[in-house]
Every structure is written in C-alpha cells, then in structure tokens.
Design a protein around this motif. Structure first.
Motif, PDB file in Angstrom:
ATOM      1  N   GLY A 117      10.207  57.205  24.097  1.00 45.76           N
ATOM      2  CA  GLY A 117      10.961  56.755  22.924  1.00 45.76           C
ATOM      3  C   GLY A 117      12.441  56.616  23.223  1.00 45.76           C
ATOM      4  N   LYS A 118      12.996  57.590  23.931  1.00 49.25           N
ATOM      5  CA  LYS A 118      14.418  57.532  24.287  1.00 49.25           C
ATOM      6  C   LYS A 118      14.697  56.359  25.228  1.00 49.25           C
ATOM      7  CE  LYS A 118      15.746  61.218  22.080  1.00 49.25           C
ATOM      8  NZ  LYS A 118      16.520  61.093  20.853  1.00 49.25           N
ATOM      9  N   GLU A 119      13.800  56.142  26.192  1.00 52.54           N
ATOM     10  CA  GLU A 119      13.990  55.028  27.127  1.00 52.54           C
ATOM     11  C   GLU A 119      13.901  53.690  26.400  1.00 52.54           C
ATOM     12  OE1 GLU A 119      12.532  57.151  31.268  1.00 52.54           O
ATOM     13  OE2 GLU A 119      11.035  56.125  30.049  1.00 52.54           O
ATOM     14  N   ASP A 120      12.996  53.586  25.423  1.00 51.22           N
ATOM     15  CA  ASP A 120      12.915  52.369  24.616  1.00 51.22           C
ATOM     16  C   ASP A 120      14.197  52.173  23.816  1.00 51.22           C
ATOM     17  OD1 ASP A 120      10.389  51.794  25.554  1.00 51.22           O
ATOM     18  OD2 ASP A 120       9.352  52.523  23.766  1.00 51.22           O
ATOM     19  N   THR A 121      14.680  53.259  23.234  1.00 53.84           N
ATOM     20  CA  THR A 121      15.912  53.200  22.446  1.00 53.84           C
ATOM     21  C   THR A 121      17.080  52.742  23.299  1.00 53.84           C
ATOM     22  OG1 THR A 121      15.127  54.970  20.994  1.00 53.84           O
ATOM     23  CG2 THR A 121      17.496  54.582  21.036  1.00 53.84           C
ATOM     24  N   LEU A 122      17.101  53.171  24.530  1.00 51.97           N
ATOM     25  CA  LEU A 122      18.196  52.838  25.437  1.00 51.97           C
ATOM     26  C   LEU A 122      18.376  51.324  25.590  1.00 51.97           C
ATOM     27  CD1 LEU A 122      20.286  54.278  27.212  1.00 51.97           C
ATOM     28  CD2 LEU A 122      18.635  54.222  29.061  1.00 51.97           C
ATOM     29  N   THR A 123      17.281  50.601  25.481  1.00 53.39           N
ATOM     30  CA  THR A 123      17.362  49.147  25.666  1.00 53.39           C
ATOM     31  C   THR A 123      17.820  48.410  24.419  1.00 53.39           C
ATOM     32  OG1 THR A 123      15.050  48.783  25.049  1.00 53.39           O
ATOM     33  CG2 THR A 123      15.501  49.203  27.384  1.00 53.39           C
ATOM     34  N   THR A 124      17.868  49.104  23.278  1.00 51.58           N
ATOM     35  CA  THR A 124      18.186  48.405  22.034  1.00 51.58           C
ATOM     36  C   THR A 124      19.458  48.889  21.335  1.00 51.58           C
ATOM     37  OG1 THR A 124      16.790  49.918  20.763  1.00 51.58           O
ATOM     38  CG2 THR A 124      15.756  47.891  21.579  1.00 51.58           C
ATOM     39  N   ILE A 125      20.060  49.959  21.824  1.00 51.39           N
ATOM     40  CA  ILE A 125      21.215  50.518  21.112  1.00 51.39           C
ATOM     41  C   ILE A 125      22.534  49.910  21.595  1.00 51.39           C
ATOM     42  CG2 ILE A 125      20.080  52.713  20.621  1.00 51.39           C
ATOM     43  CD1 ILE A 125      21.752  53.912  22.910  1.00 51.39           C
ATOM     44  N   ALA A 126      23.528  50.182  20.817  1.00 55.10           N
ATOM     45  CA  ALA A 126      24.868  49.708  21.160  1.00 55.10           C
ATOM     46  C   ALA A 126      25.353  50.411  22.429  1.00 55.10           C
ATOM     47  CB  ALA A 126      25.817  50.005  19.999  1.00 55.10           C
ATOM     48  N   PRO A 127      26.139  49.722  23.240  1.00 55.12           N
ATOM     49  CA  PRO A 127      26.615  50.298  24.502  1.00 55.12           C
ATOM     50  C   PRO A 127      27.305  51.662  24.349  1.00 55.12           C
ATOM     51  CG  PRO A 127      27.153  47.980  24.416  1.00 55.12           C
ATOM     52  CD  PRO A 127      26.596  48.338  23.066  1.00 55.12           C
ATOM     53  N   GLU A 128      28.043  51.858  23.278  1.00 49.13           N
ATOM     54  CA  GLU A 128      28.751  53.133  23.105  1.00 49.13           C
ATOM     55  C   GLU A 128      27.800  54.307  22.852  1.00 49.13           C
ATOM     56  OE1 GLU A 128      28.789  50.881  19.191  1.00 49.13           O
ATOM     57  OE2 GLU A 128      29.300  50.390  21.245  1.00 49.13           O
ATOM     58  N   ARG A 182      24.838  54.586  24.514  1.00 50.14           N
ATOM     59  CA  ARG A 182      24.002  54.748  25.706  1.00 50.14           C
ATOM     60  C   ARG A 182      24.239  56.066  26.433  1.00 50.14           C
ATOM     61  NH1 ARG A 182      24.242  48.644  27.238  1.00 50.14           N
ATOM     62  NH2 ARG A 182      22.445  47.956  26.036  1.00 50.14           N
ATOM     63  N   VAL A 183      25.460  56.507  26.514  1.00 52.61           N
ATOM     64  CA  VAL A 183      25.772  57.759  27.216  1.00 52.61           C
ATOM     65  C   VAL A 183      25.035  58.917  26.548  1.00 52.61           C
ATOM     66  CG1 VAL A 183      27.609  59.403  27.766  1.00 52.61           C
ATOM     67  CG2 VAL A 183      27.980  56.961  28.097  1.00 52.61           C
ATOM     68  N   ARG A 184      25.048  58.944  25.221  1.00 50.06           N
ATOM     69  CA  ARG A 184      24.367  60.020  24.490  1.00 50.06           C
ATOM     70  C   ARG A 184      22.858  59.992  24.754  1.00 50.06           C
ATOM     71  NH1 ARG A 184      21.811  60.124  19.722  1.00 50.06           N
ATOM     72  NH2 ARG A 184      22.506  58.029  19.164  1.00 50.06           N
ATOM     73  N   ILE A 185      22.251  58.822  24.717  1.00 48.15           N
ATOM     74  CA  ILE A 185      20.808  58.697  24.946  1.00 48.15           C
ATOM     75  C   ILE A 185      20.471  59.033  26.397  1.00 48.15           C
ATOM     76  CG2 ILE A 185      18.828  57.118  24.940  1.00 48.15           C
ATOM     77  CD1 ILE A 185      19.760  57.960  22.142  1.00 48.15           C
ATOM     78  N   LYS A 186      21.309  58.618  27.334  1.00 50.79           N
ATOM     79  CA  LYS A 186      21.073  58.949  28.744  1.00 50.79           C
ATOM     80  C   LYS A 186      21.111  60.469  28.951  1.00 50.79           C
ATOM     81  CE  LYS A 186      22.537  54.677  30.962  1.00 50.79           C
ATOM     82  NZ  LYS A 186      23.504  54.026  31.865  1.00 50.79           N
ATOM     83  N   GLN A 187      21.996  61.152  28.257  1.00 52.65           N
ATOM     84  CA  GLN A 187      22.055  62.612  28.355  1.00 52.65           C
ATOM     85  C   GLN A 187      20.793  63.236  27.765  1.00 52.65           C
ATOM     86  OE1 GLN A 187      24.272  64.642  30.013  1.00 52.65           O
ATOM     87  NE2 GLN A 187      22.630  66.077  29.606  1.00 52.65           N
ATOM     88  N   GLN A 188      20.313  62.686  26.665  1.00 54.25           N
ATOM     89  CA  GLN A 188      19.071  63.191  26.069  1.00 54.25           C
ATOM     90  C   GLN A 188      17.887  62.973  27.006  1.00 54.25           C
ATOM     91  OE1 GLN A 188      18.928  61.189  22.266  1.00 54.25           O
ATOM     92  NE2 GLN A 188      20.369  62.623  21.325  1.00 54.25           N
ATOM     93  N   ILE A 189      17.883  61.849  27.698  1.00 59.93           N
ATOM     94  CA  ILE A 189      16.829  61.573  28.683  1.00 59.93           C
ATOM     95  C   ILE A 189      16.895  62.596  29.811  1.00 59.93           C
ATOM     96  CG2 ILE A 189      16.127  59.934  30.493  1.00 59.93           C
ATOM     97  CD1 ILE A 189      16.791  57.681  28.444  1.00 59.93           C
TER      98      ILE A 189
END
Length: 163
Positions: A22-33, A35-42
């Motif tokens: 789910g997080k990896e899918d989200t990474l492809t659709t969220i705003a660039p700002e 991405r850092v937060r989602i990458k940390q969650q991953i």
C-alpha cells in the motif's frame, strides 16, 4: 508450539507486506513533498519485517529436520537452485555479499552423494543469515527468492503448511 509460532509469524508478515504494498502504491501517486515521509514509512515497515522473516526461515529450517521430504520434489528444487545460483554468480545486479550467499547455497546443494532432501534441509538452514544480509543490502528477500528460486519458494510454503 513451533508450528503455531510459524503461523503467527506468517500472519504478521502477510499484514506487513500488505501495508508495504500500500505504501509503495501510494508513493507513485502522492505529491513530491510527501514522498520523503512515505519512503521513511516504507523503510520502517521493512525494518519491522526483518526479524519476522528471520524467525520464519529459522523455524522452517529447524522443523524441516523432523519431517520426511519425499522425492521427487527435492530433486526438482535442488536442480533449480543449482541452475539459478550458478546464473547469479555472473550477475552484476547484486552485491558481492548476496552473490557470496548464493555461492554458499550452491555449494551446499551441489555436494555429491548427499540426498536431495538433505541438501534442501541444509539450504533452509542458510536462509536466516541471508535474510539479515538482504536487509543490509536493501534487498527484498521475498521478491528475490520468488524471482530467482520460484520452485524453492513454492516448496518452502508447502513445507510450512505441513508443519
């Protein structure tokens, strides 16, 4: 006791893998700002998965010693491991440590005079150190095994169900 723990570990890994997907899918659709937060969650999810994956393979390796693995499945799985591990040795895609691990597996399953079932049990015992190594190398263990050793992966899941 170990078989119940194996089931718990499998459930935990399934949940964590679903969250990771789910997080990896989200990474492809969220705003660039974001991405850092989602990458940390991953990264956090992967770190949380590591001890469960190590424990999964340890239990599977320990428990495999207590069951009979009937032919011809071991012969087929060993043949795949020999072929794929041999091909990985020429790969530039993975770190030297990952290639060294695959060489250890190759050496174990290539021992002459050893029954295929014993070779598989030995290969299973080498998995927990690989899981630890794969996290250090930021390698997705499950995808790596599924990609390069699909028959071994399927066989190990069947073995886990038998325990």
């Amino acid at each position: 006791m170990s078989s119940e723990r194996l089931r718990q570990v499998e459930r935990n890994l399934t949940r964590l893998r679903q969250q990771l997907a789910g997080k990896e899918d989200t990474l492809t659709t969220i705003a660039p700002e974001e991405r850092v937060r989602i990458k940390q969650q991953i990264a956090d999810l992967k770190a949380e998965m590591q001890p469960f994956e190590e424990e999964y393979w340890k239990i599977l390796g320990d428990e495999s010693a207590t069951i009979t693995i009937s032919e011809p499945a071991p012969e087929i799985v060993v043949a795949e491991i020999v072929e794929q591990a041999g091909q990985l040795q020429t790969s530039q895609q993975y770190s030297d440590e990952v290639l060294e691990w695959s060489q250890k597996i190759y050496a174990e399953v290539s021992k002459p005079g050893t029954p295929a079932a014993a070779k598989l049990k030995a290969a299973l015992s080498l998995m927990p150190p690989f899981v630890n190594l794969s996290y250090e190398a930021e390698l997705d263990t499950e995808n790596f095994l599924r990609t390069h050793f699909p028959t071994f992966t399927k066989w190990s899941k069947v073995l886990a169900k038998k325990l």
